[in-house]
Design a protein around this motif. Structure first.
Motif, PDB file in Angstrom:
ATOM      1  N   TYR A   1      12.691  39.089  62.801  1.00  0.00           N
ATOM      2  CA  TYR A   1      12.331  39.237  64.213  1.00  0.00           C
ATOM      3  C   TYR A   1      13.573  39.133  65.093  1.00  0.00           C
ATOM      4  N   TYR A   2      14.444  38.168  64.792  1.00  0.00           N
ATOM      5  CA  TYR A   2      15.667  38.011  65.582  1.00  0.00           C
ATOM      6  C   TYR A   2      16.614  39.199  65.393  1.00  0.00           C
ATOM      7  N   THR A   3      16.606  39.779  64.200  1.00  0.00           N
ATOM      8  CA  THR A   3      17.421  40.974  63.959  1.00  0.00           C
ATOM      9  C   THR A   3      16.954  42.125  64.830  1.00  0.00           C
ATOM     10  N   ILE A   4      15.629  42.272  64.949  1.00  0.00           N
ATOM     11  CA  ILE A   4      15.086  43.335  65.800  1.00  0.00           C
ATOM     12  C   ILE A   4      15.437  43.075  67.258  1.00  0.00           C
ATOM     13  N   CYS A   5      15.412  41.810  67.672  1.00  0.00           N
ATOM     14  CA  CYS A   5      15.774  41.465  69.054  1.00  0.00           C
ATOM     15  C   CYS A   5      17.214  41.869  69.363  1.00  0.00           C
ATOM     16  N   THR A   6      18.111  41.625  68.412  1.00  0.00           N
ATOM     17  CA  THR A   6      19.514  42.008  68.633  1.00  0.00           C
ATOM     18  C   THR A   6      19.678  43.532  68.673  1.00  0.00           C
ATOM     19  N   SER A   7      18.897  44.242  67.861  1.00  0.00           N
ATOM     20  CA  SER A   7      18.988  45.701  67.888  1.00  0.00           C
ATOM     21  C   SER A   7      18.490  46.261  69.214  1.00  0.00           C
TER      22      SER A   7
ATOM     23  N   MET B   1      16.976  60.252  73.494  1.00  0.00           N
ATOM     24  CA  MET B   1      16.842  59.731  72.141  1.00  0.00           C
ATOM     25  C   MET B   1      16.911  58.202  72.142  1.00  0.00           C
ATOM     26  N   LEU B   2      17.888  57.649  72.848  1.00  0.00           N
ATOM     27  CA  LEU B   2      18.029  56.196  72.899  1.00  0.00           C
ATOM     28  C   LEU B   2      16.832  55.555  73.599  1.00  0.00           C
ATOM     29  N   ASP B   3      16.300  56.231  74.629  1.00  0.00           N
ATOM     30  CA  ASP B   3      15.098  55.709  75.292  1.00  0.00           C
ATOM     31  C   ASP B   3      13.938  55.616  74.301  1.00  0.00           C
ATOM     32  N   ALA B   4      13.779  56.663  73.506  1.00  0.00           N
ATOM     33  CA  ALA B   4      12.693  56.667  72.528  1.00  0.00           C
ATOM     34  C   ALA B   4      12.909  55.592  71.464  1.00  0.00           C
ATOM     35  N   GLN B   5      14.128  55.450  70.995  1.00  0.00           N
ATOM     36  CA  GLN B   5      14.414  54.420  70.001  1.00  0.00           C
ATOM     37  C   GLN B   5      14.247  53.021  70.595  1.00  0.00           C
TER      38      GLN B   5
ATOM     39  N   GLU C   1      12.170  52.220  73.002  1.00  0.00           N
ATOM     40  CA  GLU C   1      10.723  52.003  73.123  1.00  0.00           C
ATOM     41  C   GLU C   1      10.113  51.616  71.774  1.00  0.00           C
ATOM     42  N   ILE C   2      10.523  52.289  70.718  1.00  0.00           N
ATOM     43  CA  ILE C   2      10.019  51.970  69.376  1.00  0.00           C
ATOM     44  C   ILE C   2      10.438  50.559  68.982  1.00  0.00           C
ATOM     45  N   SER C   3      11.696  50.220  69.249  1.00  0.00           N
ATOM     46  CA  SER C   3      12.205  48.902  68.859  1.00  0.00           C
ATOM     47  C   SER C   3      11.493  47.788  69.633  1.00  0.00           C
ATOM     48  N   VAL C   4      11.256  47.991  70.926  1.00  0.00           N
ATOM     49  CA  VAL C   4      10.542  46.982  71.716  1.00  0.00           C
ATOM     50  C   VAL C   4       9.110  46.830  71.217  1.00  0.00           C
ATOM     51  N   ARG C   5       8.478  47.963  70.922  1.00  0.00           N
ATOM     52  CA  ARG C   5       7.102  47.908  70.393  1.00  0.00           C
ATOM     53  C   ARG C   5       7.070  47.175  69.054  1.00  0.00           C
ATOM     54  N   THR C   6       8.081  47.452  68.220  1.00  0.00           N
ATOM     55  CA  THR C   6       8.159  46.769  66.925  1.00  0.00           C
ATOM     56  C   THR C   6       8.459  45.285  67.119  1.00  0.00           C
ATOM     57  N   GLN C   7       9.288  44.982  68.107  1.00  0.00           N
ATOM     58  CA  GLN C   7       9.600  43.581  68.405  1.00  0.00           C
ATOM     59  C   GLN C   7       8.332  42.795  68.749  1.00  0.00           C
TER      60      GLN C   7
ATOM     61  N   ASN D   1      14.754  57.131  62.577  1.00  0.00           N
ATOM     62  CA  ASN D   1      15.332  58.345  61.989  1.00  0.00           C
ATOM     63  C   ASN D   1      14.608  59.595  62.471  1.00  0.00           C
ATOM     64  N   GLN D   2      13.324  59.490  62.677  1.00  0.00           N
ATOM     65  CA  GLN D   2      12.558  60.631  63.181  1.00  0.00           C
ATOM     66  C   GLN D   2      13.035  61.033  64.578  1.00  0.00           C
ATOM     67  N   VAL D   3      13.272  60.024  65.422  1.00  0.00           N
ATOM     68  CA  VAL D   3      13.782  60.308  66.769  1.00  0.00           C
ATOM     69  C   VAL D   3      15.180  60.915  66.692  1.00  0.00           C
ATOM     70  N   ALA D   4      16.032  60.367  65.826  1.00  0.00           N
ATOM     71  CA  ALA D   4      17.381  60.910  65.668  1.00  0.00           C
ATOM     72  C   ALA D   4      17.338  62.343  65.161  1.00  0.00           C
ATOM     73  N   ASN D   5      16.407  62.655  64.286  1.00  0.00           N
ATOM     74  CA  ASN D   5      16.274  64.013  63.771  1.00  0.00           C
ATOM     75  C   ASN D   5      15.799  64.967  64.859  1.00  0.00           C
ATOM     76  N   ARG D   6      14.931  64.459  65.726  1.00  0.00           N
ATOM     77  CA  ARG D   6      14.485  65.263  66.856  1.00  0.00           C
ATOM     78  C   ARG D   6      15.681  65.614  67.755  1.00  0.00           C
TER      79      ARG D   6
END
Length: 457
Positions: free
Chosen positions: A218-224, A175-179, A181-187, A433-438
């Motif tokens: 953008y910086y908020t996403i980097c910290t996440s 789950m964390l790997d998927a999140q 990946e999504i966060s890096v792509r969004t970054q 949230n979709q990944v967390a629900n999965r």
């Protein structure tokens, strides 16, 4: 002679009615709607709790981790030693039926008024045998047997918990790997948005406030992204502890491999079957069984104990004479001990044993209720996550369209940067949230398997 036989028969029946010889009867009834009113139970033996863990968790990497955990985990090894201790206790209880033998050689040297010293010796083998007429030894053996089974149930409970814990931790990593990946792509996407907004500002189509707000997000996403990396490291360390290994990177699959391929339909089995599947339920009943036999032992204390003892060997001491070589000597003694002045103590012990038996009964009933609640929660968790999955798919589809539309509109000056900002933030949140629900859906399956007493080879 007939009168004696009749007397002994009546005495035996009387003692039996007092509960000295009675055996524990296993529980056959459970509370109504143990799994909850909304859960339909079946009478089939083909339920999920009977499946091997390899049938449930088919991911090859996960199977390797579970095998390592079963081999190395210290809690499971401690449970195995508890079983060995209980086996030794049961063996001791069984040996209590046999007579005890001991070699007790004695020798004396005596001299009176400086006379010649006289040497005497005795080389006897002594034996003692308690006849278990009133069930003390029998009930002690049954208690030890119940405690042995309880230790085995505890070992199985630790095993089940370990397998479920490894599986939950493993899928947490996925789950964390998927999140991540999504966060890096969004970054990366957000960096492109910042650059595009900066170009619009240079063209006079955006202001400095838009750039500042975009960069702050953008910086908020980097910290996440960094937070997710830290969480992944923590979960890997937790899984390493379960495997009794030093912290290291955990090898895992690139995609989600859903456990238990027949997840569309779960068969939980009838409630009574949990008595034979769940180790914690069995362990609680073993405690009740052991307390039952402790009560029987307390009752036996009111009756006399019969011990046969004797010795045989050689001695050169024949009263006032000393003979050489020594002569063979044998003695036999039978004793009957009836408690007289400690009756009050025995009554107190019986009351304590009865109270402990009632406590064990309540503990067993509560364990049953906890088991039913866990099954209910696991089923509802899975079913809720499965129903929510379709809504998340539709939500993300709509948010993707909204983000693309607002981005195009901002480029042509028909909308503000705030609408783009809101659209992308909402999209990122929905994807996470979709990944967390999965994960919640998979966790429901894992928890259900554990709640039904799974974990067999």
């Amino acid at each position: 002679m007939k009168k004696q036989i009749i007397t002994l028969t009546v005495a035996a029946l009387t003692l039996s009615s007092c509960g000295i010889y009675t055996k524990y009867k296993p529980a056959t009834e459970v509370p109504i709607n143990l799994y909850g009113e909304e859960v339909v139970v079946t009478d089939t033996l083909d339920n999920m709790g009977n499946l091997s863990w390899r049938e449930v968790f088919t991911d090859p990497q996960l199977q390797i981790l579970i095998e390592k955990g079963l081999q190395n985990n210290t809690d499971l090894q401690s449970a195995q030693w508890r079983v060995k201790e209980a086996e030794a206790t049961l063996l001791s209880a069984k040996l209590a039926y046999l007579p005890s033998f001991a070699l007790s050689p004695q020798g004396t040297v005596s001299s009176f008024d400086k006379s010649k010293a006289m040497q005497t010796y005795t080389l006897p083998v002594t034996a003692s045998w308690e006849i278990d007429i009133f069930g003390q030894i029998r009930n002690a053996k049954r208690q030890a047997k119940a405690l042995l089974e309880q230790s085995r149930d505890y070992k199985q409970a630790v095993r089940t918990q370990l397998i479920a814990g490894i599986a939950n931790t493993y899928y947490t990593l996925l789950m964390l790997d998927a999140q991540f990946e999504i966060s890096v792509r969004t970054q990366h996407s957000w960096k492109e948005t910042v650059d595009a907004t900066r170009a619009l500002m240079e063209a006079g189509m955006a202001n400095e406030a838009a750039i500042s707000q975009m960069e702050a997000t953008y910086y908020t996403i980097c910290t996440s992204v960094l937070d997710l990396k830290e969480q992944i490291n923590q979960v890997e360390n937790s899984l390493s502890l379960l495997l009794a290994e030093t912290p290291h990177t955990i090898e895992r699959a690139d995609t989600w491999n859903f456990p238990y391929g027949m997840q569309e339909r779960f068969s939980v089995g009838i409630p009574v079957q949990m008595l034979s599947n769940r180790p914690d339920v069995r362990s609680a009943e073993r405690s009740l069984e052991a307390a039952f036999y402790v009560t029987n032992q307390a009752r036996s204390a009111f009756y006399p104990s019969i011990v046969l003892s004797g010795s045989a060997g050689w001695t050169n001491s024949a009263g006032s004479m000393i003979v050489n070589p020594g002569k063979f000597i044998a003695t036999a003694i039978g004793s009957l001990t009836q408690p007289l002045f400690n009756r009050g103590t025995n009554i107190a012990r019986l009351k304590i044993a009865k109270a402990q038996q009632e406590e064990a009964k309540l503990g067993f009933q509560q364990t049953l209720l906890n088991a039913g609640s866990e099954v209910n929660e696991a089923l509802v968790k899975y079913q809720t996550a499965k129903e929510k999955a379709a809504y998340y798919d539709k939500q993300i589809m709509s948010l993707n369209k909204a983000f693309e539309s607002t981005s195009l509109l901002m480029q042509h000056g028909n909308t503000t940067y705030l609408e783009v900002l809101t659209a992308q933030q909402t999209l990122l949140s929905a994807q996470l949230n979709q990944v967390a629900n999965r994960f919640a859906e998979i966790q429901g399956v894992i928890n259900l398997y554990q709640a039904l007493g799974g974990g067999r080879d």
